[in-house]
Design a protein around this motif. Structure first.
Motif, PDB file in Angstrom:
ATOM      1  N   LYS A 135       6.466   5.442   0.835  1.00 57.46           N
ATOM      2  CA  LYS A 135       5.840   6.645   1.367  1.00 57.46           C
ATOM      3  C   LYS A 135       6.411   7.850   0.622  1.00 57.46           C
ATOM      4  CE  LYS A 135       4.852   4.963   6.027  1.00 57.46           C
ATOM      5  NZ  LYS A 135       5.002   5.217   7.480  1.00 57.46           N
ATOM      6  N   ARG A 178      -5.988   7.540   6.989  1.00 62.56           N
ATOM      7  CA  ARG A 178      -6.499   6.543   6.046  1.00 62.56           C
ATOM      8  C   ARG A 178      -5.792   5.200   6.243  1.00 62.56           C
ATOM      9  NH1 ARG A 178     -10.969   6.077   3.136  1.00 62.56           N
ATOM     10  NH2 ARG A 178     -10.731   7.923   1.839  1.00 62.56           N
ATOM     11  N   VAL A 179      -4.490   5.229   6.523  1.00 69.60           N
ATOM     12  CA  VAL A 179      -3.754   3.989   6.761  1.00 69.60           C
ATOM     13  C   VAL A 179      -4.331   3.247   7.957  1.00 69.60           C
ATOM     14  CG1 VAL A 179      -1.547   3.034   7.523  1.00 69.60           C
ATOM     15  CG2 VAL A 179      -1.594   4.720   5.689  1.00 69.60           C
ATOM     16  N   TYR A 214       0.855  -1.189   0.000  1.00 68.76           N
ATOM     17  CA  TYR A 214       0.000   0.000   0.000  1.00 68.76           C
ATOM     18  C   TYR A 214       0.888   1.235   0.000  1.00 68.76           C
ATOM     19  CZ  TYR A 214      -3.479   3.412   1.525  1.00 68.76           C
ATOM     20  OH  TYR A 214      -4.307   4.508   1.615  1.00 68.76           O
ATOM     21  N   CYS A 273       1.490   5.150   0.336  1.00 68.59           N
ATOM     22  CA  CYS A 273       0.775   6.216   1.039  1.00 68.59           C
ATOM     23  C   CYS A 273       1.652   7.448   1.214  1.00 68.59           C
ATOM     24  CB  CYS A 273       0.298   5.723   2.409  1.00 68.59           C
ATOM     25  SG  CYS A 273       1.618   5.113   3.462  1.00 68.59           S
ATOM     26  N   SER A 274       0.986   8.550   1.479  1.00 63.95           N
ATOM     27  CA  SER A 274       1.662   9.814   1.729  1.00 63.95           C
ATOM     28  C   SER A 274       2.074   9.893   3.190  1.00 63.95           C
ATOM     29  CB  SER A 274       0.737  10.976   1.366  1.00 63.95           C
ATOM     30  OG  SER A 274       1.215  12.186   1.902  1.00 63.95           O
ATOM     31  N   CYS A 318      -3.406  10.954   5.117  1.00 58.37           N
ATOM     32  CA  CYS A 318      -3.093   9.592   4.682  1.00 58.37           C
ATOM     33  C   CYS A 318      -2.775   8.701   5.868  1.00 58.37           C
ATOM     34  CB  CYS A 318      -1.930   9.601   3.696  1.00 58.37           C
ATOM     35  SG  CYS A 318      -1.816   8.064   2.745  1.00 58.37           S
ATOM     36  N   THR A 342      -2.817   2.211  -4.220  1.00 62.48           N
ATOM     37  CA  THR A 342      -3.195   3.251  -3.277  1.00 62.48           C
ATOM     38  C   THR A 342      -4.683   3.549  -3.411  1.00 62.48           C
ATOM     39  OG1 THR A 342      -2.557   5.411  -2.383  1.00 62.48           O
ATOM     40  CG2 THR A 342      -2.775   5.253  -4.780  1.00 62.48           C
TER      41      THR A 342
END
Length: 293
Positions: A221, A201-202, A190, A192-193, A198, A239
Motif C-alpha cells: 500500500k 476499488r479494492v 494487488y 493499492c493506494s 482505491c 494494480t
C-alpha cells in the motif's frame, strides 16, 4: 478578526512565543491583543504561569466559537470575491489528480486566457475534502472522483470518463498475454493506494474475485502518487489504472485489458447551487461549451 486569529494561534500553540512566530509578529503586541480581547469579553481566556500557558474553561469554549466565526468569515470572503458581473473576481477551483489526464488542464488554460480579470486559484485535494469545501463555500468548483461520496445537496455533471486496465510487471509471463483473467491476476498481489477511492476499488475487486471463487491478494500500500507504478515495475504485484494514464507509466510495466469490465473512472464537476455567483455560472457554462467542442 485579528484578535480572533491571534487568540486561535495562542490557544493551539499554548505558547506566546511560538504563536507570535507562527503569526510573524513580535510577542509584546500579541500579548497586548490577547489582553484587550479578555478585557472586552470580561473573562480570563488563559491561565499564565512562568512554566506554561493553559486555556481556561471559558477559553476552551471560546476557541470553538472563534473557529466557527473565522470559518464563516473565510467562506463569506470567498463568495464575495466571486460576485459581480461574472467577469472578474476570485475563483477557487479544486481537483483530484486524475483530472489532469482529462481535458481539465486545457480548458482551465482557455478560461484563464479568456477571463484575464479573474484570479483563479487551483487546489489539488481529495474528493471528500472537496465536497465539504464546496458545500461550505470555501471552494467554488470541484472536480472529484464520482461514486465516492454523497453529493445530493450539490449539482454535478460528469466531465470525463475512461476505461480501466491492469498494470503488470513487463518481465512477468502475464505481460505476454493479450487479455488477463481473474485467475491470472490471483497469482500476484494487488498493489493499492491508501486513499479513499482505491479503498472503494479494492472492495469492488474483492467482490468480483469472490464471485469467481478466487482470492484477491492485497500487497503493498502506498501514499504518494505513482508509487504504486514503481512497485509494479519492480515486480511486486499488479494494480488497476485508467487507460488515459498510459503516457505517464514508467518503463517496466505492461498494460493489459481485463476479461471483465470494471466501473470506469469518472471525473465529475460539482458546485453548490446556493452559492452559484455570476462568476461561478460563467465558469460552468464555459466548461460545458469547451466540452461540446
Amino acid at each position: 478578526m485579528r484578535q480572533l486569529r491571534y487568540f486561535q494561534a495562542v490557544a493551539e500553540e499554548l505558547h506566546f512565543g511560538k504563536a507570535a512566530e507562527r503569526l510573524h509578529i513580535q510577542q509584546p503586541p500579541l500579548s497586548r491583543q490577547i489582553q484587550n480581547l479578555e478585557e472586552e469579553l470580561e473573562v480570563e481566556l488563559f491561565k499564565r504561569t512562568n512554566r506554561k500557558v493553559e486555556l481556561t474553561d471559558e477559553g476552551r469554549y471560546f476557541l470553538k466559537e472563534a473557529k466557527e466565526i473565522l470559518t464563516i468569515m473565510d467562506r463569506s470572503k470567498t463568495t464575495l470575491q466571486a460576485m459581480g458581473d461574472g467577469t472578474a473576481g476570485k475563483l477557487h477551483v479544486s481537483f483530484v489528480y486524475l483530472a489532469l489526464s482529462s481535458t481539465f488542464p486545457q480548458i482551465m488554460g482557455d478560461f484563464i486566457e479568456d477571463y484575464p480579470d479573474v484570479d483563479v486559484s487551483l487546489h489539488e485535494e481529495n474528493t471528500f475534502f472537496q465536497v465539504n469545501a464546496v458545500k461550505e463555500g470555501t471552494r467554488h468548483i470541484g472536480f472529484v472522483t464520482m461514486r465516492m461520496v454523497d453529493i445530493e445537496s450539490l449539482e454535478s455533471m460528469v466531465v470525463h470518463r475512461c476505461a480501466s486496465c491492469a498494470a503488470v510487471p513487463a518481465n512477468h509471463p502475464l505481460a505476454k498475454k493479450d487479455v488477463l483473467t481473474l485467475r491470472d491476476l490471483s497469482e500476484l498481489p494487488y498493489i493499492c493506494s491508501a486513499d479513499s477511492f482505491c479503498r472503494m476499488r479494492v472492495k469492488e475487486m474483492q467482490k468480483i474475485f469472490e464471485q469467481q471463487g478466487l482470492e484477491l491478494k492485497i500487497g503493498m500500500k502506498y501514499e504518494r502518487k505513482h508509487t504504486g507504478n514503481v512497485f509494479v515495475a519492480a515486480g511486486l504485484g499488479w494494480t488497476v489504472i485508467n487507460v488515459d494514464s498510459a503516457g505517464t507509466i514508467p518503463d517496466g510495466i505492461a498494460l493489459k485489458p481485463l476479461e471483465i469490465e470494471l466501473h470506469p473512472f469518472e471525473i465529475g464537476m460539482i458546485w453548490n447551487p446556493e452559492r452559484a455567483t455570476p462568476l461561478v455560472r460563467n465558469f460552468i457554462e464555459f466548461y460545458k461549451e469547451r466540452m461540446d467542442e
